[in-house]
Design a protein around this motif. Structure first.
Motif, PDB file in Angstrom:
ATOM      1  N   CYS A 193      16.775  -9.473   0.136  1.00  0.00           N
ATOM      2  CA  CYS A 193      16.016  -9.217  -1.093  1.00  0.00           C
ATOM      3  C   CYS A 193      16.783  -9.623  -2.361  1.00  0.00           C
ATOM      4  CB  CYS A 193      15.620  -7.752  -1.177  1.00  0.00           C
ATOM      5  SG  CYS A 193      17.015  -6.643  -1.399  1.00  0.00           S
TER       6      CYS A 193
ATOM      7  N   HIS B 243      21.886  -9.269  -8.197  1.00  0.00           N
ATOM      8  CA  HIS B 243      21.634  -8.939  -9.597  1.00  0.00           C
ATOM      9  C   HIS B 243      22.303  -7.638 -10.021  1.00  0.00           C
ATOM     10  CE1 HIS B 243      19.168 -12.421 -10.211  1.00  0.00           C
ATOM     11  NE2 HIS B 243      18.674 -12.207  -9.016  1.00  0.00           N
TER      12      HIS B 243
ATOM     13  N   GLU C 120       7.107 -15.290  -0.637  1.00  0.00           N
ATOM     14  CA  GLU C 120       6.393 -14.202  -1.323  1.00  0.00           C
ATOM     15  C   GLU C 120       7.046 -12.869  -1.036  1.00  0.00           C
ATOM     16  OE1 GLU C 120       3.824 -13.652  -3.547  1.00  0.00           O
ATOM     17  OE2 GLU C 120       4.440 -15.723  -3.945  1.00  0.00           O
TER      18      GLU C 120
ATOM     19  N   VAL D 225      10.154 -10.808   1.645  1.00  0.00           N
ATOM     20  CA  VAL D 225      11.219 -10.848   2.658  1.00  0.00           C
ATOM     21  C   VAL D 225      11.195  -9.509   3.394  1.00  0.00           C
ATOM     22  CG1 VAL D 225      12.768 -12.497   1.578  1.00  0.00           C
ATOM     23  CG2 VAL D 225      12.841 -10.109   0.876  1.00  0.00           C
TER      24      VAL D 225
ATOM     25  N   ASN E 222      13.617  -3.952 -12.442  1.00  0.00           N
ATOM     26  CA  ASN E 222      13.230  -3.337 -11.169  1.00  0.00           C
ATOM     27  C   ASN E 222      14.209  -3.684 -10.063  1.00  0.00           C
ATOM     28  OD1 ASN E 222      11.007  -1.982 -11.949  1.00  0.00           O
ATOM     29  ND2 ASN E 222       9.542  -3.556 -11.323  1.00  0.00           N
ATOM     30  N   PHE E 223      14.773  -4.890 -10.157  1.00  0.00           N
ATOM     31  CA  PHE E 223      15.694  -5.333  -9.118  1.00  0.00           C
ATOM     32  C   PHE E 223      17.043  -4.619  -9.209  1.00  0.00           C
ATOM     33  CE2 PHE E 223      12.969  -9.239  -9.319  1.00  0.00           C
ATOM     34  CZ  PHE E 223      12.415  -9.071  -8.060  1.00  0.00           C
TER      35      PHE E 223
ATOM     36  N   ASP F  30      17.197  -1.334  -9.766  1.00  0.00           N
ATOM     37  CA  ASP F  30      16.917   0.075  -9.536  1.00  0.00           C
ATOM     38  C   ASP F  30      17.606   0.559  -8.254  1.00  0.00           C
ATOM     39  OD1 ASP F  30      15.897   2.552  -9.626  1.00  0.00           O
ATOM     40  OD2 ASP F  30      13.860   1.994  -9.018  1.00  0.00           O
TER      41      ASP F  30
ATOM     42  N   PHE G 260       9.353  -1.238   8.419  1.00  0.00           N
ATOM     43  CA  PHE G 260      10.141  -1.161   7.189  1.00  0.00           C
ATOM     44  C   PHE G 260       9.445  -2.027   6.140  1.00  0.00           C
ATOM     45  CE2 PHE G 260      13.887  -1.497   4.521  1.00  0.00           C
ATOM     46  CZ  PHE G 260      14.399  -0.221   4.671  1.00  0.00           C
ATOM     47  N   PRO G 261       9.266  -1.537   4.923  1.00  0.00           N
ATOM     48  CA  PRO G 261       8.467  -2.300   3.950  1.00  0.00           C
ATOM     49  C   PRO G 261       9.115  -3.638   3.597  1.00  0.00           C
ATOM     50  CG  PRO G 261       9.603  -0.466   2.902  1.00  0.00           C
ATOM     51  CD  PRO G 261       9.817  -0.308   4.359  1.00  0.00           C
ATOM     52  N   SER G 262       8.273  -4.676   3.503  1.00  0.00           N
ATOM     53  CA  SER G 262       8.804  -5.957   3.029  1.00  0.00           C
ATOM     54  C   SER G 262       8.655  -5.962   1.515  1.00  0.00           C
ATOM     55  CB  SER G 262       8.043  -7.123   3.652  1.00  0.00           C
ATOM     56  OG  SER G 262       6.689  -7.036   3.299  1.00  0.00           O
ATOM     57  N   ARG G 263       9.356  -6.836   0.859  1.00  0.00           N
ATOM     58  CA  ARG G 263       9.348  -6.832  -0.607  1.00  0.00           C
ATOM     59  C   ARG G 263       9.555  -8.237  -1.145  1.00  0.00           C
ATOM     60  NH1 ARG G 263      13.093  -2.655  -1.910  1.00  0.00           N
ATOM     61  NH2 ARG G 263      12.705  -1.882   0.177  1.00  0.00           N
ATOM     62  N   LYS G 264       9.279  -8.382  -2.422  1.00  0.00           N
ATOM     63  CA  LYS G 264       9.484  -9.673  -3.082  1.00  0.00           C
ATOM     64  C   LYS G 264      10.977  -9.848  -3.338  1.00  0.00           C
ATOM     65  CE  LYS G 264       7.666 -12.191  -7.047  1.00  0.00           C
ATOM     66  NZ  LYS G 264       6.888 -13.144  -6.272  1.00  0.00           N
ATOM     67  N   PRO G 265      11.532 -11.017  -3.003  1.00  0.00           N
ATOM     68  CA  PRO G 265      12.957 -11.181  -3.257  1.00  0.00           C
ATOM     69  C   PRO G 265      13.250 -11.417  -4.737  1.00  0.00           C
ATOM     70  CG  PRO G 265      12.069 -13.172  -2.290  1.00  0.00           C
ATOM     71  CD  PRO G 265      10.950 -12.181  -2.332  1.00  0.00           C
ATOM     72  N   ALA G 266      14.424 -11.011  -5.167  1.00  0.00           N
ATOM     73  CA  ALA G 266      14.863 -11.265  -6.543  1.00  0.00           C
ATOM     74  C   ALA G 266      15.131 -12.757  -6.708  1.00  0.00           C
ATOM     75  CB  ALA G 266      16.119 -10.462  -6.822  1.00  0.00           C
ATOM     76  N   PRO G 267      15.132 -13.261  -7.956  1.00  0.00           N
ATOM     77  CA  PRO G 267      15.362 -14.695  -8.162  1.00  0.00           C
ATOM     78  C   PRO G 267      16.691 -15.147  -7.559  1.00  0.00           C
ATOM     79  CG  PRO G 267      14.773 -13.610 -10.207  1.00  0.00           C
ATOM     80  CD  PRO G 267      14.945 -12.539  -9.206  1.00  0.00           C
TER      81      PRO G 267
ATOM     82  N   GLU H 204       9.056  -2.183  -5.648  1.00  0.00           N
ATOM     83  CA  GLU H 204       9.883  -1.121  -5.087  1.00  0.00           C
ATOM     84  C   GLU H 204       9.017   0.028  -4.657  1.00  0.00           C
ATOM     85  OE1 GLU H 204      13.025  -0.610  -4.185  1.00  0.00           O
ATOM     86  OE2 GLU H 204      13.067  -2.759  -4.399  1.00  0.00           O
TER      87      GLU H 204
END
Lengths: 318, 329
Positions: free
Chosen positions: A114, A119, A158, A160, B45-46, B48, B303-310, B329
């Motif tokens: 992620c 960051h 979109e 991970v 948010n990334f 947090d 397990f929840p998937s999520r958007k990756p940080a840049p 999140e």
């Protein structure tokens, strides 16, 4: 035997002028070119505004500084940061603790790629945001392979984790046998007693030899003056850690020295949503890292064959 | 043309070319520089550190609304809820519990509510060994089946953790007092046995500082110093645990498991810190490992998937993802 007839004596040549018209023109042309080229090459100096103060210029080598010298240096840094960012930081020079050797363990089964660690690290360590300097690179590798040539660190799906891949964050491995330290011509980087390889940003000359020597691409160079927004500056700083850097110096992960030497976990560990990162003192048999190295099955030291002996262990889990 | 003349012309041409280049460099000739689009700051948010979910123990500690967990608002205490099964013998989930996904575990065999919940008292959990656990102790329930993972969790090797790797040097830092005025208020009023205990440890001038404390006044720094000094002095002393003192305080699992070990040295300091964190759950930051349900949802296993940080710099320049991205999140 007859002697050959001697040639008649030449009339004496007229005295040569000190500089003829032609040679004057040639010399002036060369001189003009040289001066113009010199002026052009010095042009970047016109843009320079970060002239070292006399105090910084005359500063001693880190290992030769007395505690009084260090106090003065820390005060100077606080003053400089306050002037530039408008808030007074808390700059410390934390020393290694006795009986402590830091080790990092990373669970490749848990990492979901992620990039939150990337960051959190940037925010904690006052890295430049534009251009963005990141100490951690998260590699995406296809399942069933540890071939780094197949790794991709630009992945942008979109969401991970993605099916068929696993993720491998790479940062400074804090090697026991660090090639970067060996190549530094001015000893601006060295390994501390607790295993952290540090950089004295005031001693670094920016030759980038260490960057070339590192097999993990863990070191970053400040090509421009680092840009950190005032509201995102972390005021809890360490001399060998996250104090703001200048243009033209190297930097890299130092296990958040300002946190680790105060007994705290690094920022990348605390933010990891999957709990994939573990950190601690390998010399303490009750620490998490000792437990992991003792009881988990597979360990990978990245590029083991380089002989660098990293203090960063990758392991798999069920 | 003589050699000298040729040399002269060559030198003159080279000189002119270099001079022109120098002039171009100095005057920034050659048109405007290519400008790089600015890199947007990463979404906070990334950054947090909060866990994905809040455990029941977290809710108790922060005094949140627990009415959702009172099963007997709807169910009847005298009659266990009947289980309705479809033709494949799978439980039909009632519409009131539509957030529950049956399918705990990949094998799909652990599909009976009362494998974990107590049929006769729905506010309790029941592991296989017959113990009765409250929702706050759910981690022990998870551990009754997931033994190796529970063992790793106890050793700190599984799951999220924050705070201190060095248990001996775990003093409270200024930023760990989340709500100074609430701490001072509880100490001044000696509203509970722990606050009364801490208040007695203060010297008279220190008590005066806290008595005169006004939020957002110049006394804040002084009050913060007094509170920090008092808390950090207390954690370095013998165990502050007394059953009477902590009777009304729900202790975290990490605290109770450490308490049972009667720790000494660094672990004793850590225990005292955990006890204070339990006593001031909303006021002090927690420095312990998280419970299973802070990350896993027992009713919705994946397990929840999520958007990756840049990603790294070149991607953010070229890939067209320079705009702010929203974290999930």
């Amino acid at each position: 035997m007859d002697k050959p007839p001697q040639s008649p004596a030449r009339p004496p040549a007229p005295p040569a002028p000190v500089m003829g018209r032609r040679s004057f023109l040639r010399t002036s042309a060369v001189l003009t070119t040289g001066l113009a080229a010199l002026a052009a090459s010095l042009k970047p100096l016109l843009e320079m505004n970060d002239f070292p103060t006399m105090q910084r210029f005359l500063q001693k080598y880190y290992k030769e500084m007395t505690p009084q010298d260090m106090d003065k240096v820390l005060k100077r840094i606080e003053e400089e940061v306050k002037q530039e960012y408008g808030l007074r930081p808390h700059v410390r020079d934390l020393k290694p603790m006795d009986g402590v050797e830091f080790v990092y363990c990373l669970n490749l089964t848990r990492c979901i790629g992620c990039r939150k660690c990337v960051h959190a690290c940037v925010a904690e360590n006052n890295q430049s945001r534009d251009p963005e300097i990141q100490y951690i690179r998260v590699l995406r590798l296809p399942d069933g392979s540890l071939d780094i040539d197949k790794a991709d660190h630009f992945y942008a799906p979109e969401s991970v984790p993605e099916k068929g891949y696993f993720y491998m964050p790479v940062q400074c491995q804090q090697c026991k046998n660090p090639p970067c330290v060996k190549v530094c011509p001015v000893h601006a980087t060295w390994q501390e007693a607790d295993g952290i390889t540090v950089i004295d940003y005031d001693w670094c000359i920016g030759c980038r030899y260490c960057e070339a020597a590192c097999p993990y691409w863990a070191r970053r160079f400040n090509f421009t003056k680092p840009a950190i927004p005032k509201e995102r500056l972390n005021p809890d700083m360490a001399y060998l850690g996250n104090r703001p850097r200048r243009q033209g110096v190297m930097e890299k992960c130092h296990f958040c020295i300002q946190r680790a030497r105060a007994g705290r976990y690094p920022a990348c560990l605390e933010v990891c949503p999957a709990g994939a990162r573990k950190f601690g003192n390998i010399l303490d048999p009750n620490s998490e890292v000792s437990y992991i190295l003792r009881s988990k099955r597979v360990f990978i030291q990245l590029k083991e064959e380089m002989g660098t002996s990293p203090r960063f262990f990758y392991y798999f889990d069920v | 043309m003589t050699t000298n003349a040729k040399t002269g012309i060559t030198v003159a041409v080279i000189s002119a070319a270099f001079s022109a280049l120098a002039l171009a460099f100095l005057t920034d000739g050659g048109g405007p520089h290519l400008t790089r689009p600015p890199i947007a700051l990463v979404d906070t948010n990334f950054l947090d550190k909060a866990t994905t979910r809040q455990s029941y123990a977290d809710l108790v500690r922060t005094g949140a609304d627990l009415s959702d967990f009172d099963c007997y608002v709807c169910h009847d205490k005298k009659h266990p809820p009947p289980l309705r099964l479809d033709t494949n013998q799978n439980i039909i989930v009632a519409t009131e519990h539509s957030d529950i996904v049956m399918g705990h575990g990949r094998h799909g065999r652990n599909n009976n509510c009362f494998n974990c919940h107590n049929e006769t008292n729905l506010t309790l959990l029941q592991p296989r060994d017959g113990r009765e656990l409250t929702f706050a102790d759910s981690t022990q329930l998870c551990g009754s089946c997931h033994g190796p993972t529970y063992r790793d969790w106890l050793a700190g090797a599984h799951g999220r953790i924050s705070g201190y790797w060095d248990r001996g040097s775990s003093p409270f830092a200024a930023e760990e007092i989340r709500d100074l005025s609430a701490v001072v208020d509880r100490l001044r009023k000696q509203s509970d046995p722990v606050s009364a205990f801490v208040w007695q440890k203060l010297s008279i001038p220190e008590q005066a500082v806290l008595t005169n404390y006004q939020p957002s006044a110049s006394t804040t720094n002084q009050a913060q110093e007094v509170v920090l000094r008092a808390l950090n002095k207390i954690i370095g002393e013998p165990s502050i645990y007394e059953p009477e003192r902590f009777k009304k305080i729900p202790l975290a699992i990490a605290t109770t498991s450490l308490l049972q070990l009667s720790p000494t040295g660094d672990n004793l300091i850590y225990l005292n810190r955990l006890l204070l964190e339990d006593a001031y759950p909303a006021e002090l930051a927690r420095s312990t490992r998280k419970d299973c349900v802070n990350c896993h949802n027992p009713h919705s296993p994946p397990f929840p998937s999520r958007k990756p940080a840049p990603g790294p710099h070149p991607l953010r320049e070229i890939g067209g993802t320079t705009g702010p991205q929203t974290g999930q999140e």
